[in-house]
Design an enzyme around this catalytic site. Structure first.
Site, PDB file in Angstrom:
ATOM      1  N   ASN A  96      50.825  96.577 -20.457  1.00  0.00           N
ATOM      2  CA  ASN A  96      49.439  96.101 -20.626  1.00  0.00           C
ATOM      3  C   ASN A  96      48.554  96.596 -19.489  1.00  0.00           C
ATOM      4  O   ASN A  96      47.389  96.940 -19.710  1.00  0.00           O
ATOM      5  CB  ASN A  96      49.398  94.573 -20.736  1.00  0.00           C
ATOM      6  CG  ASN A  96      49.697  94.102 -22.142  1.00  0.00           C
ATOM      7  OD1 ASN A  96      48.886  94.277 -23.044  1.00  0.00           O
ATOM      8  ND2 ASN A  96      50.889  93.549 -22.345  1.00  0.00           N
ATOM      9  N   ARG A 123      54.471  76.598  -4.383  1.00  0.00           N
ATOM     10  CA  ARG A 123      53.550  77.296  -5.297  1.00  0.00           C
ATOM     11  C   ARG A 123      52.155  77.372  -4.689  1.00  0.00           C
ATOM     12  O   ARG A 123      51.470  78.385  -4.772  1.00  0.00           O
ATOM     13  CB  ARG A 123      53.515  76.553  -6.637  1.00  0.00           C
ATOM     14  CG  ARG A 123      52.717  77.265  -7.717  1.00  0.00           C
ATOM     15  CD  ARG A 123      52.820  76.562  -9.045  1.00  0.00           C
ATOM     16  NE  ARG A 123      54.186  76.399  -9.503  1.00  0.00           N
ATOM     17  CZ  ARG A 123      54.924  77.344 -10.071  1.00  0.00           C
ATOM     18  NH1 ARG A 123      54.432  78.551 -10.245  1.00  0.00           N
ATOM     19  NH2 ARG A 123      56.164  77.093 -10.455  1.00  0.00           N
ATOM     20  N   LEU A 149      50.456  79.086 -12.675  1.00  0.00           N
ATOM     21  CA  LEU A 149      49.450  79.118 -11.616  1.00  0.00           C
ATOM     22  C   LEU A 149      49.005  77.700 -11.286  1.00  0.00           C
ATOM     23  O   LEU A 149      48.859  76.856 -12.180  1.00  0.00           O
ATOM     24  CB  LEU A 149      48.249  79.943 -12.073  1.00  0.00           C
ATOM     25  CG  LEU A 149      48.550  81.440 -12.235  1.00  0.00           C
ATOM     26  CD1 LEU A 149      47.416  82.137 -12.958  1.00  0.00           C
ATOM     27  CD2 LEU A 149      48.808  82.088 -10.883  1.00  0.00           C
ATOM     28  N   ASN A 176      44.367  86.002 -19.616  1.00  0.00           N
ATOM     29  CA  ASN A 176      45.798  86.224 -19.844  1.00  0.00           C
ATOM     30  C   ASN A 176      46.002  86.797 -21.233  1.00  0.00           C
ATOM     31  O   ASN A 176      45.263  86.470 -22.152  1.00  0.00           O
ATOM     32  CB  ASN A 176      46.540  84.877 -19.721  1.00  0.00           C
ATOM     33  CG  ASN A 176      48.041  85.038 -19.898  1.00  0.00           C
ATOM     34  OD1 ASN A 176      48.644  85.985 -19.394  1.00  0.00           O
ATOM     35  ND2 ASN A 176      48.658  84.119 -20.626  1.00  0.00           N
ATOM     36  N   HIS A 186      48.856  86.875 -24.203  1.00  0.00           N
ATOM     37  CA  HIS A 186      50.066  86.157 -24.588  1.00  0.00           C
ATOM     38  C   HIS A 186      50.542  86.680 -25.949  1.00  0.00           C
ATOM     39  O   HIS A 186      49.729  86.846 -26.863  1.00  0.00           O
ATOM     40  CB  HIS A 186      49.804  84.651 -24.661  1.00  0.00           C
ATOM     41  CG  HIS A 186      51.041  83.872 -24.979  1.00  0.00           C
ATOM     42  ND1 HIS A 186      52.010  83.607 -24.034  1.00  0.00           N
ATOM     43  CD2 HIS A 186      51.499  83.356 -26.142  1.00  0.00           C
ATOM     44  CE1 HIS A 186      53.000  82.944 -24.606  1.00  0.00           C
ATOM     45  NE2 HIS A 186      52.715  82.780 -25.888  1.00  0.00           N
ATOM     46  N   THR A 235      43.134  78.305 -17.936  1.00  0.00           N
ATOM     47  CA  THR A 235      42.826  76.970 -17.419  1.00  0.00           C
ATOM     48  C   THR A 235      44.140  76.426 -16.827  1.00  0.00           C
ATOM     49  O   THR A 235      45.203  77.036 -17.025  1.00  0.00           O
ATOM     50  CB  THR A 235      42.327  76.053 -18.558  1.00  0.00           C
ATOM     51  OG1 THR A 235      43.333  76.029 -19.579  1.00  0.00           O
ATOM     52  CG2 THR A 235      41.017  76.549 -19.144  1.00  0.00           C
ATOM     53  N   LEU A 271      49.055  75.425 -19.343  1.00  0.00           N
ATOM     54  CA  LEU A 271      49.708  76.691 -19.701  1.00  0.00           C
ATOM     55  C   LEU A 271      49.295  77.184 -21.092  1.00  0.00           C
ATOM     56  O   LEU A 271      49.429  76.456 -22.082  1.00  0.00           O
ATOM     57  CB  LEU A 271      51.235  76.504 -19.663  1.00  0.00           C
ATOM     58  CG  LEU A 271      52.058  77.732 -20.050  1.00  0.00           C
ATOM     59  CD1 LEU A 271      51.938  78.823 -19.002  1.00  0.00           C
ATOM     60  CD2 LEU A 271      53.517  77.353 -20.280  1.00  0.00           C
ATOM     61  N   GLU A 299      48.588  94.038 -28.496  1.00  0.00           N
ATOM     62  CA  GLU A 299      48.209  93.597 -27.145  1.00  0.00           C
ATOM     63  C   GLU A 299      47.439  94.710 -26.440  1.00  0.00           C
ATOM     64  O   GLU A 299      46.397  94.478 -25.819  1.00  0.00           O
ATOM     65  CB  GLU A 299      49.458  93.248 -26.327  1.00  0.00           C
ATOM     66  CG  GLU A 299      50.221  92.036 -26.823  1.00  0.00           C
ATOM     67  CD  GLU A 299      51.373  91.678 -25.887  1.00  0.00           C
ATOM     68  OE1 GLU A 299      51.206  91.724 -24.664  1.00  0.00           O
ATOM     69  OE2 GLU A 299      52.469  91.356 -26.406  1.00  0.00           O
TER      70      GLU A 299
END
Ligand code: GAR
Length: 206
Positions: free
Chosen positions: A20, A71, A99, A113, A115, A147, A150, A180
């Site tokens: 990607n 994290r 995140l 993102n 997916h 956001t 997930l 994608e």
């Protein structure tokens, strides 16, 4: 609500092969995407995508999550790397890490993102395999604004692919991946182009 911005500097986060990422590189080179890749950051030093970036002279950084105690600490380091390069849009491209709220809030409506499923179906790991196992007849890919929850942010673009009875999970993953590569640069161009707003969960173009 934080809307469009003029900053066209991308920070691309990867964990693996970076196909990607390659589609983003290609789109910037052909002019389909008017943006600059300011940095590619991987959480693994053997991420194949790093080589794709180096080959075209894009700045890279490796931040190994195993070197950080939490994290929060890791995401703080990521924020620093992105900010010091004045990144305006963070593109997750196969970045296989959750995140923190801290990270998401550092770039409000400035993280996207890709997916490999038609969200909200099959969030999490191996979206393509989940779809195949479930036996859906139509699968696809989603680009969404990130956001804290997930794979649940406002949807910018989706593309569908058929699922054939003869498909192996690998066949389906390959078919999804082609979509994608088509929709991710397009979605990034839409976000950078402005003329959109977010209402509730909905990403709306004006
Ligand atoms: C892609 O299929 C992407 O959609 C998926 O990882 C793959 C990365 O491939 N991402 C996720 O599953 C995120 N939840 P790539 O490294 O070749 O771009």
């Amino acid at each position: 609500m934080v809307g469009p911005s003029k900053n066209r500097r991308l920070g691309v986060l990867i964990s693996g092969r970076g196909s990607n990422l390659q589609s983003i590189i290609d789109a910037t080179e052909t002019g389909r995407l008017d943006a600059t890749i300011a940095v590619v950051i991987a959480n693994k030093e053997d991420a194949g995508g790093l080589e794709r970036a180096r080959r075209v002279g894009v700045d890279t950084a490796v931040l190994k999550h195993t070197s950080y105690e939490s994290r929060e600490a890791y995401d703080g380091a990521l924020i620093n790397e992105l900010r010091r390069r004045d990144v305006g849009l963070v593109c997750l491209a196969g970045f296989m890490r959750l995140l923190s709220v801290r990270f998401v809030e550092a770039f409000p409506n400035r993280i996207v993102n890709i997916h490999p499923s038609l969200l909200p179906a099959f969030p999490g790991l191996d979206g393509q395999g989940q779809a195949w196992t479930h036996g859906v007849k139509v699968a696809g890919a989603t680009v969404h604004v990130v956001t804290p929850e997930l794979d649940a942010g406002p949807i910018v673009l989706q593309a569908t692919v058929p699922v054939y009875d003869t498909d192996t999970p690998e066949d389906l993953a390959t078919r999804i991946l082609m979509e994608e590569h088509r929709i991710y640069p397009e979605a990034i161009a839409i976000i950078l182009g402005g003329g959109w707003r977010i209402e509730g969960r909905r990403f709306l173009r004006e």
